[in-house]
Design an enzyme around this catalytic site. Structure first.
Site, PDB file in Angstrom:
ATOM      1  N   GLU A  91       9.432   2.030  10.967  1.00 48.46           N
ATOM      2  CA  GLU A  91      10.485   3.044  10.848  1.00 48.46           C
ATOM      3  C   GLU A  91       9.789   4.386  10.812  1.00 48.46           C
ATOM      4  O   GLU A  91       8.958   4.630   9.938  1.00 48.46           O
ATOM      5  CB  GLU A  91      11.304   2.839   9.569  1.00 48.46           C
ATOM      6  CG  GLU A  91      12.241   1.652   9.634  1.00 48.46           C
ATOM      7  CD  GLU A  91      13.175   1.649  10.827  1.00 48.46           C
ATOM      8  OE1 GLU A  91      13.514   2.740  11.337  1.00 48.46           O
ATOM      9  OE2 GLU A  91      13.547   0.565  11.274  1.00 48.46           O
ATOM     10  N   CYS A 107      13.740  10.923   6.684  1.00 49.61           N
ATOM     11  CA  CYS A 107      13.730  10.679   8.132  1.00 49.61           C
ATOM     12  C   CYS A 107      15.135  10.812   8.699  1.00 49.61           C
ATOM     13  O   CYS A 107      15.302  10.995   9.897  1.00 49.61           O
ATOM     14  CB  CYS A 107      13.122   9.328   8.456  1.00 49.61           C
ATOM     15  SG  CYS A 107      13.984   7.981   7.679  1.00 49.61           S
ATOM     16  N   LYS A 139       0.876  -1.178   0.000  1.00 56.14           N
ATOM     17  CA  LYS A 139       0.000   0.000   0.000  1.00 56.14           C
ATOM     18  C   LYS A 139       0.906   1.218   0.000  1.00 56.14           C
ATOM     19  O   LYS A 139       1.421   1.645   1.026  1.00 56.14           O
ATOM     20  CB  LYS A 139      -0.916   0.026   1.235  1.00 56.14           C
ATOM     21  CG  LYS A 139      -2.067   0.996   1.021  1.00 56.14           C
ATOM     22  CD  LYS A 139      -2.316   1.920   2.190  1.00 56.14           C
ATOM     23  CE  LYS A 139      -1.528   3.153   2.300  1.00 56.14           C
ATOM     24  NZ  LYS A 139      -1.577   4.168   1.270  1.00 56.14           N
ATOM     25  N   GLU A 141       9.612  16.594  14.451  1.00 57.45           N
ATOM     26  CA  GLU A 141      10.087  16.377  13.084  1.00 57.45           C
ATOM     27  C   GLU A 141       9.352  17.335  12.155  1.00 57.45           C
ATOM     28  O   GLU A 141       8.120  17.317  12.089  1.00 57.45           O
ATOM     29  CB  GLU A 141       9.816  14.930  12.669  1.00 57.45           C
ATOM     30  CG  GLU A 141      10.327  14.618  11.284  1.00 57.45           C
ATOM     31  CD  GLU A 141      10.178  13.150  10.902  1.00 57.45           C
ATOM     32  OE1 GLU A 141       9.073  12.607  11.047  1.00 57.45           O
ATOM     33  OE2 GLU A 141      11.174  12.571  10.441  1.00 57.45           O
TER      34      GLU A 141
HETATM   35  N1  LIG Z   1       9.983   8.367   8.617  1.00 59.08           N
HETATM   36  C1  LIG Z   1       9.719   8.733   7.401  1.00 59.08           C
HETATM   37  O1  LIG Z   1      10.443   8.409   6.506  1.00 59.08           O
HETATM   38  C2  LIG Z   1       8.509   9.511   7.132  1.00 59.08           C
HETATM   39  C3  LIG Z   1       7.989  10.350   8.078  1.00 59.08           C
HETATM   40  N2  LIG Z   1       6.877  11.052   7.795  1.00 59.08           N
HETATM   41  C4  LIG Z   1       6.400  12.007   8.807  1.00 59.08           C
HETATM   42  O2  LIG Z   1       4.995  11.951   8.850  1.00 59.08           O
HETATM   43  C5  LIG Z   1       4.448  13.237   8.553  1.00 59.08           C
HETATM   44  C6  LIG Z   1       3.139  13.049   7.809  1.00 59.08           C
HETATM   45  O3  LIG Z   1       3.347  12.388   6.570  1.00 59.08           O
HETATM   46  P1  LIG Z   1       2.259  11.379   6.023  1.00 59.08           P
HETATM   47  O4  LIG Z   1       2.424  11.086   4.612  1.00 59.08           O
HETATM   48  O5  LIG Z   1       0.923  11.913   6.392  1.00 59.08           O
HETATM   49  O6  LIG Z   1       2.645  10.050   6.836  1.00 59.08           O
HETATM   50  P2  LIG Z   1       1.696   8.851   7.219  1.00 59.08           P
HETATM   51  O7  LIG Z   1       2.301   8.129   8.363  1.00 59.08           O
HETATM   52  O8  LIG Z   1       0.300   9.321   7.328  1.00 59.08           O
HETATM   53  O9  LIG Z   1       1.735   7.918   5.911  1.00 59.08           O
HETATM   54  C7  LIG Z   1       2.621   6.845   5.695  1.00 59.08           C
HETATM   55  C8  LIG Z   1       1.861   5.675   5.056  1.00 59.08           C
HETATM   56  O10 LIG Z   1       0.882   5.193   5.978  1.00 59.08           O
HETATM   57  C9  LIG Z   1      -0.410   5.172   5.366  1.00 59.08           C
HETATM   58  N3  LIG Z   1      -1.432   5.361   6.397  1.00 59.08           N
HETATM   59  C10 LIG Z   1      -2.026   6.523   6.780  1.00 59.08           C
HETATM   60  N4  LIG Z   1      -2.907   6.274   7.775  1.00 59.08           N
HETATM   61  C11 LIG Z   1      -2.850   4.950   8.027  1.00 59.08           C
HETATM   62  C12 LIG Z   1      -3.505   4.095   8.959  1.00 59.08           C
HETATM   63  N5  LIG Z   1      -4.381   4.546   9.831  1.00 59.08           N
HETATM   64  N6  LIG Z   1      -3.179   2.766   8.962  1.00 59.08           N
HETATM   65  C13 LIG Z   1      -2.253   2.272   8.116  1.00 59.08           C
HETATM   66  N7  LIG Z   1      -1.619   3.040   7.195  1.00 59.08           N
HETATM   67  C14 LIG Z   1      -1.907   4.352   7.148  1.00 59.08           C
HETATM   68  C15 LIG Z   1      -0.326   6.284   4.345  1.00 59.08           C
HETATM   69  O11 LIG Z   1      -1.334   6.154   3.377  1.00 59.08           O
HETATM   70  C16 LIG Z   1       1.075   6.059   3.794  1.00 59.08           C
HETATM   71  O12 LIG Z   1       1.076   4.983   2.894  1.00 59.08           O
HETATM   72  C17 LIG Z   1       5.544  13.944   7.791  1.00 59.08           C
HETATM   73  O13 LIG Z   1       5.450  15.318   7.891  1.00 59.08           O
HETATM   74  C18 LIG Z   1       6.769  13.419   8.466  1.00 59.08           C
HETATM   75  O14 LIG Z   1       7.023  14.126   9.642  1.00 59.08           O
HETATM   76  C19 LIG Z   1       6.252  10.940   6.589  1.00 59.08           C
HETATM   77  C20 LIG Z   1       6.720  10.135   5.616  1.00 59.08           C
HETATM   78  C21 LIG Z   1       7.932   9.367   5.817  1.00 59.08           C
HETATM   79  O1  LIG Z   2      18.624   8.603   4.148  1.00 65.17           O
HETATM   80  C1  LIG Z   2      18.182   7.678   3.478  1.00 65.17           C
HETATM   81  O2  LIG Z   2      18.733   7.296   2.457  1.00 65.17           O
HETATM   82  C2  LIG Z   2      16.952   6.926   3.922  1.00 65.17           C
HETATM   83  C3  LIG Z   2      15.951   7.824   4.561  1.00 65.17           C
HETATM   84  C4  LIG Z   2      14.714   7.123   4.946  1.00 65.17           C
HETATM   85  O3  LIG Z   2      14.687   5.953   5.192  1.00 65.17           O
HETATM   86  C5  LIG Z   2      13.470   7.892   5.050  1.00 65.17           C
HETATM   87  O4  LIG Z   2      13.497   9.100   4.923  1.00 65.17           O
HETATM   88  O5  LIG Z   2      12.426   7.265   5.250  1.00 65.17           O
END
Ligand SMILES: NC(=O)C1=CN([C@@H]2O[C@H](COP(=O)(O)OP(=O)(O)OC[C@H]3O[C@@H](n4cnc5c(N)ncnc54)[C@H](O)[C@@H]3O)[C@@H](O)[C@H]2O)C=CC1
Ligand SMILES: O=C(O)CCC(=O)C(=O)O
Length: 485
Positions: A254, A288, A179, A387
């Protein structure tokens, strides 16, 4: 696959591309060009998820019975096909989420390398022989797949993250339902098309798209899903964990980071500046592992900041498809509003806006935020704790290395951290005292190597590790075997 003009991505279930049963579509939009529809994705619901999980469940016995090397061969084929389509996949990524085409191409090449790495894993050992106390018996461990794995991924690495989760899941004998984030579902569909062309048996790889709030829980709480691997926000990740614990499913998360770079008094300042810019602002700070706190020792604070400001002024913003662009827009309107709201909060809480903080002139047509540098930030401020996921750097001045490490650890996250110093003692203190899953010396905080374990401490992960050989721990269960003739 042919081009990247607006297209409609279907769900991929049981080896077939098919529309959602809802009959509904969502649009994927270009953040560099408001109003431009890159294409459409299926707005699925529970019934579509059920079909995908059932297909994955039906395929799992045949798939797990194949030799690891045979499963690896499918990954080699997929790698070659992704490589053939690298430009098209990268362009779709840039148009869906804004990162520069060069970065998108680099990420797609990384996806190819990950597929090849895990293809090779199909030939490597999966267990140990352990001496039994019974001299006539043989005892050994082997590993078995979990079964059906749900792969829930974000928009910031729309190729690398799905691949670094799907490739080990598949090679160790699991079937998957992906997904992807809606923002980058078309890029995901291009990748899945490569898996389709590689000829995976039907049902081994599936993809369903739609709103996270609807199909996310439908998938992660599905009783036939045995494992869930997730990258994204802490809020969603923790919700997934609660649901998984309730029904005894295995999960791996993660999540966020609030990554520091420490610039010690003896640092090579040019190197430190380059790493701060690259680690903090590439991909518009949407990693991240991005640097978001810059902790600088008093003695070199002024020269460091002068160099940082000189360098940041040279960064060219614009559409990621333009070869001149160094930094693209935020990935979506939501992300843009979030980042601007953190910048406002920084000002309100008393941080000094040294550079940027607003919308760049002449780029009104996209979700652009200037690279932003705050000074006089303290650990208590929101911009030093949460973040932001945007091009925002917070400068924190400290007197000593001890104070620097204390400030670096003074957050709830612990994903990555770096230090710039020439002093081996400082390096060793940092390695031992920094609470982060990835610590980097004289290198930027971002930058993950596919063959090494990746994951965070504290609130950044479920304490599990992805990538490299560490991936086997999540995607398999150990079986201890005792044999007596
Ligand atoms: N650690 C990382 O790499 C990431 C961190 N983030 C953080 O999250 C913030 C919000 O970004 P979003 O795209 O809204 O992240 P999100 O956590 O909402 O989305 C990530 C994934 O989870 C899915 N998702 C959303 N609600 C869900 C639920 N209840 N159950 C299962 N899956 C679900 C989304 O459709 C997407 O595929 C960003 O501003 C950032 O701070 C966002 C993306 C990546
Ligand atoms: O720094 C990277 O190459 C990976 C970063 C990552 O895993 C993320 O932003 O979700």
């Amino acid at each position: 696959m042919s081009d990247t003009t607006a297209f409609t991505a279907l769900n991929y279930i049981g080896g077939q591309w098919q529309p959602a049963l809802t009959g509904k579509l969502d649009a994927s939009l270009n953040p560099a060009n408001k109003g431009e529809v890159v294409g459409y994705l299926q707005s699925s619901d529970q019934a579509d998820v059920d079909l995908a999980v059932q297909a994955a469940k039906n395929a799992r016995i045949v798939w797990r019975k194949l030799a690891g090397s045979a499963r690896g061969d499918f990954l080699y084929k997929a790698a070659n096909i992704v490589e053939q389509h690298i430009n098209e996949i990268a362009e779709t990524m840039t148009r869906e989420m804004g990162k520069t085409f060069a970065e998108a191409k680099g990420e797609t090449a990384r996806g190819v390398a990950i597929l090849r790495y895990y293809a090779g894993e199909g030939m490597r050992k999966v267990g140990d022989v352990i001496p039994s106390t019974d001299s006539e018996a043989m005892m050994f461990t082997t590993r078995v797949p979990l079964g059906v794995v749900a792969v829930v991924t974000p928009w910031n690495f729309p190729v690398a993250i799905p691949i670094w989760k799907m490739a080990p899941a598949l090679v160790y004998g699991n079937t998957v339902v992906l997904k992807p984030a809606s923002e980058t579902a078309l890029t995901a569909a291009k990748v899945i098309q490569c898996f389709h062309e590689a000829g995976f048996p039907s049902g081994v790889v599936n993809m369903v798209t739609g709103k996270g709030s609807i199909i996310g829980p439908a998938l992660t709480e599905h009783p036939e899903v045995n494992g869930i691997t997730f990258t994204g926000s802490n809020t969603v990740g923790k919700g997934i964990a609660v649901g998984a614990i309730a029904r005894g499913a295995k999960y791996q998360l993660e999540m966020g980071g609030k990554n520091p770079v420490i610039v010690a008094a003896d640092a090579d300042l040019d190197l430190a500046v380059e790493a701060t810019i690259s680690g903090g602002l590439r991909s518009t700070g949407q990693k991240c592992t991005a640097t978001s706190r810059v902790i600088v020792q008093n003695e070199i604070y002024e020269p460091f900041v002068t160099k940082l400001l000189e360098r940041v002024k040279q960064l060219q913003m614009g559409d990621g498809m333009s070869p001149q662009t160094w930094m693209g827009p935020c990935a979506s309107e939501n992300q843009y509003n979030n980042v601007l709201s953190y910048i406002r909060q920084g000002v309100e809480e008393g941080a000094i806006l040294l550079y940027g903080g607003g919308k760049p002139k002449g780029l009104d047509n996209g979700y652009y935020v200037e690279p932003t540098i705050f000074a006089q930030v303290t650990s208590k401020m929101t911009i030093a704790q949460e973040e932001i996921f945007g091009p925002v750097l917070a400068l924190i001045k400290v007197e000593s290395l001890e104070e620097a490490i204390e400030a670096a650890n003074d957050v709830e996250f612990g994903l990555s951290a770096s230090i710039f110093t020439q002093n081996i003692g400082h390096m060793l203190s940092f390695i031992s005292e920094m609470d982060a899953g990835l610590v980097r010396i004289n290198a930027e905080s971002a930058g993950v190597e596919l063959q090494a374990p990746f994951g965070g401490m504290k609130q950044s992960s479920s304490h599990s590790r992805e990538q490299g050989q560490a991936a086997i721990e999540f995607y398999t269960s150990i079986k201890t075997v005792f044999v007596k003739a």
